[in-house]
Enzyme design. Sequence first.
Site, PDB file in Angstrom:
ATOM      1  N   GLN A 201      41.427  38.326  37.460  1.00  0.00           N
ATOM      2  CA  GLN A 201      40.520  39.411  37.229  1.00  0.00           C
ATOM      3  C   GLN A 201      40.074  39.618  36.025  1.00  0.00           C
ATOM      4  O   GLN A 201      40.867  40.243  35.190  1.00  0.00           O
ATOM      5  CB  GLN A 201      40.709  40.449  38.116  1.00  0.00           C
ATOM      6  CG  GLN A 201      41.194  39.975  39.617  1.00  0.00           C
ATOM      7  CD  GLN A 201      40.099  39.345  40.574  1.00  0.00           C
ATOM      8  OE1 GLN A 201      39.229  40.269  40.749  1.00  0.00           O
ATOM      9  NE2 GLN A 201      39.882  38.441  40.657  1.00  0.00           N
ATOM     10  N   ALA A 242      37.838  48.181  46.193  1.00  0.00           N
ATOM     11  CA  ALA A 242      38.078  46.796  45.725  1.00  0.00           C
ATOM     12  C   ALA A 242      37.386  46.453  44.433  1.00  0.00           C
ATOM     13  O   ALA A 242      36.186  47.144  43.956  1.00  0.00           O
ATOM     14  CB  ALA A 242      37.874  45.689  46.793  1.00  0.00           C
ATOM     15  N   HIS A 243      37.556  45.223  43.954  1.00  0.00           N
ATOM     16  CA  HIS A 243      36.869  44.866  42.622  1.00  0.00           C
ATOM     17  C   HIS A 243      35.479  44.640  42.808  1.00  0.00           C
ATOM     18  O   HIS A 243      34.700  44.362  43.706  1.00  0.00           O
ATOM     19  CB  HIS A 243      37.288  43.463  42.272  1.00  0.00           C
ATOM     20  CG  HIS A 243      37.242  42.328  43.377  1.00  0.00           C
ATOM     21  ND1 HIS A 243      37.654  41.155  43.040  1.00  0.00           N
ATOM     22  CD2 HIS A 243      36.665  42.178  44.477  1.00  0.00           C
ATOM     23  CE1 HIS A 243      37.429  40.254  43.995  1.00  0.00           C
ATOM     24  NE2 HIS A 243      36.903  40.922  44.761  1.00  0.00           N
ATOM     25  N   ASN A 244      34.563  45.454  41.461  1.00  0.00           N
ATOM     26  CA  ASN A 244      33.286  45.288  41.565  1.00  0.00           C
ATOM     27  C   ASN A 244      32.568  46.060  42.436  1.00  0.00           C
ATOM     28  O   ASN A 244      31.321  46.085  42.557  1.00  0.00           O
ATOM     29  CB  ASN A 244      32.829  43.743  41.615  1.00  0.00           C
ATOM     30  CG  ASN A 244      33.171  42.826  40.488  1.00  0.00           C
ATOM     31  OD1 ASN A 244      34.092  41.928  40.744  1.00  0.00           O
ATOM     32  ND2 ASN A 244      32.988  43.156  39.394  1.00  0.00           N
TER      33      ASN A 244
END
Length: 352
Positions: A201, A242-244
């Site tokens: 990431q 979560a990511h993004n």
Amino acid sequence: MAQRNCTYRLSELAEKLDGVIQGSDGTIFGLNTLEKATQEQLSFLANPRYVSQLTSTSAGAVLVTPEMADQVTGTALIVDSPYMAFAKVSQLFDWRLDDESEGVHPSAFVHASATIGSNVTVGAGVVVDANVTLEDNCIIGPNCVIQAGSIVGQSSRLEANVTLYPDVVLGQNCLVHSGAVIGADGFGFAPSKQGWVKICQLGGVRIGHSVEIGANTTIDRGALDHTYIGDGVKLDNHIQIAHNVVIGEQTAIAGCTAVAGSTKIGRHCTIAGHCGITGHLTIADHTHITAMSLISKSITASGQAFSSGTGQEKHSDWKRNVVRFRQLDDMARRLKQLEQKIDNLSIEGLNK
């Protein structure tokens, strides 16, 4: 009670709140409920179910609307919105305002390349890594870890045991509660015959101004671009971002909700507790989602409310409803067959 040790004249509070005193002026030492307040404390009535307590409360004064003022047997502080007035006056008694510590605790580690602003407090056991910036008036609680290249904005506060991974930017006037982890890896793995292959990431986290992040809440870093939290967002305890993910300005999310990767949540949304929001969705501005809902499709029109959780019911009723729910598919097929038979009978009748 964890309240700041201070006093105010009721007339001072009335001026700050644009309120009007009905009764005598007095000294206020703190806040409390209608049931437990003493003569030196201020209380409020925002929920009609507690109206009966107006005649029995020992509070030195009660925040009420003009319509309710005649039901207060003691002193009333009349305001347009008692709940909003309570919110504002609570800030005057916040125990954090009694903090007088300043400077870097001897047990803290601050890297030589870090930039520390004026009036900054760094508590015991804190680690401030390379190229970190702590802007003016920050307070970093005990045992926090702020990793390389992160920025904590002016007048922001990290309570004890907060972790900021590398490349996290926190805006001004933010409050992050204990146990929060910001910038951990997003959940990214590619399947292979040999097993899961980790996707590193490489993005960061960008958090706006006046954001509050609850205890043990986690916000993952982006895979390539950043994860974004807008100005004024309020996140409760035990939330997973979560990511993004992108969360728009002034949105509030209650405890134990999880938002999967790359979902974009609009501005001024309210999301209740224990909700699940799947990935790669778009949720329009001013959306309200009720408790225990699963959101699996995008919401494109603003200002709507959505629910999917079941409401409270007696266990005996719930058991019967679960049985019927399991029969829905069979019932739907039988209903379709009946409709087809009726249609056929109608056609036969017309042909005679």
